[in-house]
Motif scaffolding. Structure first.
Motif, PDB file in Angstrom:
ATOM      1  N   GLN A  15       0.866  -1.179   0.000  1.00 21.87           N
ATOM      2  CA  GLN A  15       0.000   0.000   0.000  1.00 21.87           C
ATOM      3  C   GLN A  15       0.903   1.230   0.000  1.00 21.87           C
ATOM      4  O   GLN A  15       2.045   1.188   0.458  1.00 21.87           O
ATOM      5  N   LYS A  16       0.360   2.328  -0.517  1.00 23.21           N
ATOM      6  CA  LYS A  16       1.175   3.521  -0.703  1.00 23.21           C
ATOM      7  C   LYS A  16       1.716   4.080   0.607  1.00 23.21           C
ATOM      8  O   LYS A  16       2.749   4.746   0.633  1.00 23.21           O
ATOM      9  N   GLU A  17       1.019   3.815   1.719  1.00 20.05           N
ATOM     10  CA  GLU A  17       1.462   4.372   2.999  1.00 20.05           C
ATOM     11  C   GLU A  17       2.816   3.809   3.442  1.00 20.05           C
ATOM     12  O   GLU A  17       3.513   4.398   4.270  1.00 20.05           O
ATOM     13  N   ILE A  18       3.227   2.658   2.871  1.00 25.89           N
ATOM     14  CA  ILE A  18       4.498   2.061   3.261  1.00 25.89           C
ATOM     15  C   ILE A  18       5.657   2.965   2.879  1.00 25.89           C
ATOM     16  O   ILE A  18       6.491   3.325   3.714  1.00 25.89           O
ATOM     17  N   MET A  78       2.782   2.775  10.684  1.00 23.82           N
ATOM     18  CA  MET A  78       1.786   3.517   9.915  1.00 23.82           C
ATOM     19  C   MET A  78       0.505   3.601  10.740  1.00 23.82           C
ATOM     20  O   MET A  78       0.011   2.561  11.207  1.00 23.82           O
ATOM     21  N   GLU A  79      -0.008   4.783  10.911  1.00 19.61           N
ATOM     22  CA  GLU A  79      -1.168   4.971  11.780  1.00 19.61           C
ATOM     23  C   GLU A  79      -2.402   5.407  10.999  1.00 19.61           C
ATOM     24  O   GLU A  79      -2.306   6.147  10.021  1.00 19.61           O
ATOM     25  N   ASN A  80      -3.546   4.896  11.451  1.00 20.21           N
ATOM     26  CA  ASN A  80      -4.851   5.312  10.934  1.00 20.21           C
ATOM     27  C   ASN A  80      -4.957   5.141   9.416  1.00 20.21           C
ATOM     28  O   ASN A  80      -5.281   6.069   8.686  1.00 20.21           O
ATOM     29  N   ILE A  81      -4.674   3.912   8.975  1.00 15.43           N
ATOM     30  CA  ILE A  81      -4.762   3.599   7.548  1.00 15.43           C
ATOM     31  C   ILE A  81      -5.731   2.427   7.382  1.00 15.43           C
ATOM     32  O   ILE A  81      -6.167   1.820   8.356  1.00 15.43           O
ATOM     33  N   MET A  82      -6.056   2.111   6.141  1.00 12.15           N
ATOM     34  CA  MET A  82      -6.881   0.938   5.875  1.00 12.15           C
ATOM     35  C   MET A  82      -5.954  -0.249   5.586  1.00 12.15           C
ATOM     36  O   MET A  82      -4.927  -0.098   4.928  1.00 12.15           O
ATOM     37  N   ALA A  83      -6.328  -1.406   6.075  1.00 14.12           N
ATOM     38  CA  ALA A  83      -5.489  -2.592   5.902  1.00 14.12           C
ATOM     39  C   ALA A  83      -5.545  -3.090   4.458  1.00 14.12           C
ATOM     40  O   ALA A  83      -6.610  -3.060   3.827  1.00 14.12           O
ATOM     41  N   PRO A  84      -4.404  -3.563   3.914  1.00 10.76           N
ATOM     42  CA  PRO A  84      -4.401  -4.162   2.570  1.00 10.76           C
ATOM     43  C   PRO A  84      -5.039  -5.548   2.612  1.00 10.76           C
ATOM     44  O   PRO A  84      -5.331  -6.085   3.695  1.00 10.76           O
TER      45      PRO A  84
END
Length: 373
Positions: A172-175, A195-201
Motif C-alpha cells: 500500500q502507498k502508505e508504506i 503507519m497509523e490510521n490507515i486501511m489494511a491491505p
C-alpha cells in the motif's frame, strides 16, 4: 579463487525435518559444501560430505541401512563420523575419513555448521519461542532462488518494495510514505516502520477476519525487521484497530505475526530460502494456518523473479556503483556485520596457516607445499 562472500562458522538451516525421512538421504549444497543428510541410528540426523571415497559417487543417491549410509554405486557403507565401515568382499576400513558435519535437529528444522567443526557450539542456535510454545502456530515452505543471499537480506530489511512488488496483497502507498528507523545492537540490526490510521491491505484484512475482527475500519500497522547473523531475518508484522496501541495493542484488537526468514547460501549466486509465518492468535486453527501459508507463499513467489533478474543485472554490470538511500540502511548495516564475520574467519585461517608454516620450518621440513585439486 573467488572472494568469500558468506560466513561458514555459523549455524544455517539446511532442511526442514520432513525433508529427511526414512531410508532416503538428502543431498544439498550449503555454503559451497556438498552434504548428504540422513537418518542414522535411532532416527538421529547425520551429515557427511556427499562424496564416496571409493569412486567419488554422490552418497546422497544411495540409501540408509542399519544406521549407515550405503553408496548406491558399489555398496560402500559410511558412518555418521565419516568413516568407511564396510563394503561387500572388500577391505575398506583403512579408507581416509571423509568430512562429517555438526548437525542438529531443532524446531522442525535441520541445522548444519559448514565451517570449522571444532567451533560448532549448539548453544549458538537461536532460540525460537514460537516453535516451542503452544500459544503459537507456524506454517512455511522452501524456495530455491538464484541470487546472492545478501540480496534477500536487503529485500527483507527494507520493505519499501511491498508497495510495488506486492501491490495486490500486502502493499500500500502508505508504506513508502512512512519513514524508516534503523538501529544496530551488537551483531543485530533492526529496521522499523509504523503507519497509523490507515486501511489494511487485502492480506491483513483476511488476517483480521481470521482473528474475528472487523476488516473495514482504520488500523495501525507495523513492520519491525530484525537481522541476526549469519543471515536470519525475523519480522514482526501486524495491524491493530486504530487508537488501541498499535504494536502494543491487546490481543483482541489486533492480528500480528512473525515472518520467519532463514536464508541459507547454496553458492555465491543461489540460496535455499526457508520462509514461514508464526502467529499467536487462534493457534489451534489448522485451516487458518494453511490459508496464511498459501497466501504468504504466493507473496514470496512474487519476489523470485525480481531477485533473480537483479542478480543477472549485477553480474552483467559488476562495476556499476549502486545508489544507497536512507531506506537501504538496514541492508547496509547487515552487510557490515557479515563482512566483519567473514574477515574474522579469514584472519583465523591465515593465522593457522602461518603457525603451520612456522612449525614446519622449525622442524627443518621447509615450507609447506600447496596442493591444488
Amino acid at each position: 579463487m573467488s572472494q568469500q562472500t558468506y560466513p561458514k562458522n555459523a549455524w544455517y538451516v539446511a532442511a526442514m525435518s520432513e525433508e529427511v525421512a526414512g531410508s532416503k538421504p538428502l543431498g544439498r549444497k550449503i555454503c559451497g559444501e556438498n552434504i548428504a543428510f540422513y537418518r542414522s541410528h535411532d532416527n538421529a540426523i547425520a551429515a557427511v560430505l556427499d562424496f564416496c571415497p571409493h569412486r567419488g559417487a554422490a552418497l546422497s543417491l544411495g540409501y540408509v541401512e542399519d544406521g549407515l549410509l550405503v553408496c548406491g554405486y558399489h555398496g560402500l557403507k559410511m558412518g555418521a563420523d565419516g568413516k568407511t565401515k564396510e563394503m561387500p568382499l572388500q577391505r575398506v576400513k583403512g579408507f581416509p575419513c571423509m568430512k562429517s558435519y555438526a548437525v542438529e535437529e531443532r524446531y522442525g528444522f535441520i541445522w548444519v555448521w559448514p565451517g570449522d567443526q571444532s567451533q560448532a557450539d549448539k548453544e549458538l542456535i537461536p532460540y525460537l519461542e514460537w516453535a516451542v510454545s503452544p500459544e503459537w502456530a507456524y506454517g512455511g515452505g522452501l524456495y530455491h532462488i538464484h541470487c546472492d543471499y545478501r540480496l534477500m537480506v536487503d529485500n527483507l530489511m527494507d520493505l519499501t518494495h511491498e508497495t510495488y512488488v506486492h501491490a495486490s496483497s500486502i502493499g500500500q502507498k502508505e508504506i513508502d510514505e512512512s519513514p524508516v528507523s534503523t538501529t544496530v545492537e551488537g551483531d543485530k540490526v533492526i529496521t522499523s516502520r509504523f503507519m497509523e490510521n490507515i486501511m489494511a491491505p487485502p492480506f491483513w484484512q483476511a488476517a483480521l477476519r481470521g482473528n474475528g475482527l472487523a476488516d473495514n475500519v482504520p488500523v495501525d500497522r507495523w513492520q519491525i525487521c530484525r537481522f541476526s547473523p549469519p543471515s536470519h531475518v525475523m519480522i514482526d508484522v501486524g495491524v491493530a484497530h486504530a487508537d488501541n496501541g498499535g504494536f502494543d495493542a491487546p490481543a483482541d484488537k489486533k492480528a500480528s505475526s512473525t515472518v520467519v526468514d532463514f536464508i541459507t547460501p547454496e553458492t555465491e549466486t543461489s540460496i535455499w530460502y526457508f520462509w514461514g509465518m508464526a502467529r499467536n492468535f487462534k493457534p489451534e486453527d489448522q485451516a487458518l494456518t494453511d490459508t496464511i501459508r498459501e497466501g504468504q507463499g504466493k507473496i514470496f513467489a512474487e519476489d523470485l523473479e525480481v531477485l533473480e533478474r537483479q542478480q543477472q543485472n549485477l553480474l552483467a554490470f559488476p562495476d556499476y556503483d549502486l545508489l544507497k538511500l536512507d531506506i537501504d540502511a538496514g541492508g547496509v548495516q547487515s552487510r557490515r556485520i557479515i563482512d566483519r564475520l567473514i574477515s574474522k574467519e579469514i584472519a583465523a585461517k591465515e593465522r593457522t596457516v602461518k603457525e603451520q608454516m612456522d612449525t614446519s620450518s622449525s622442524q627443518g621440513n621447509g615450507p609447506l607445499q600447496t596442493v591444488s585439486f
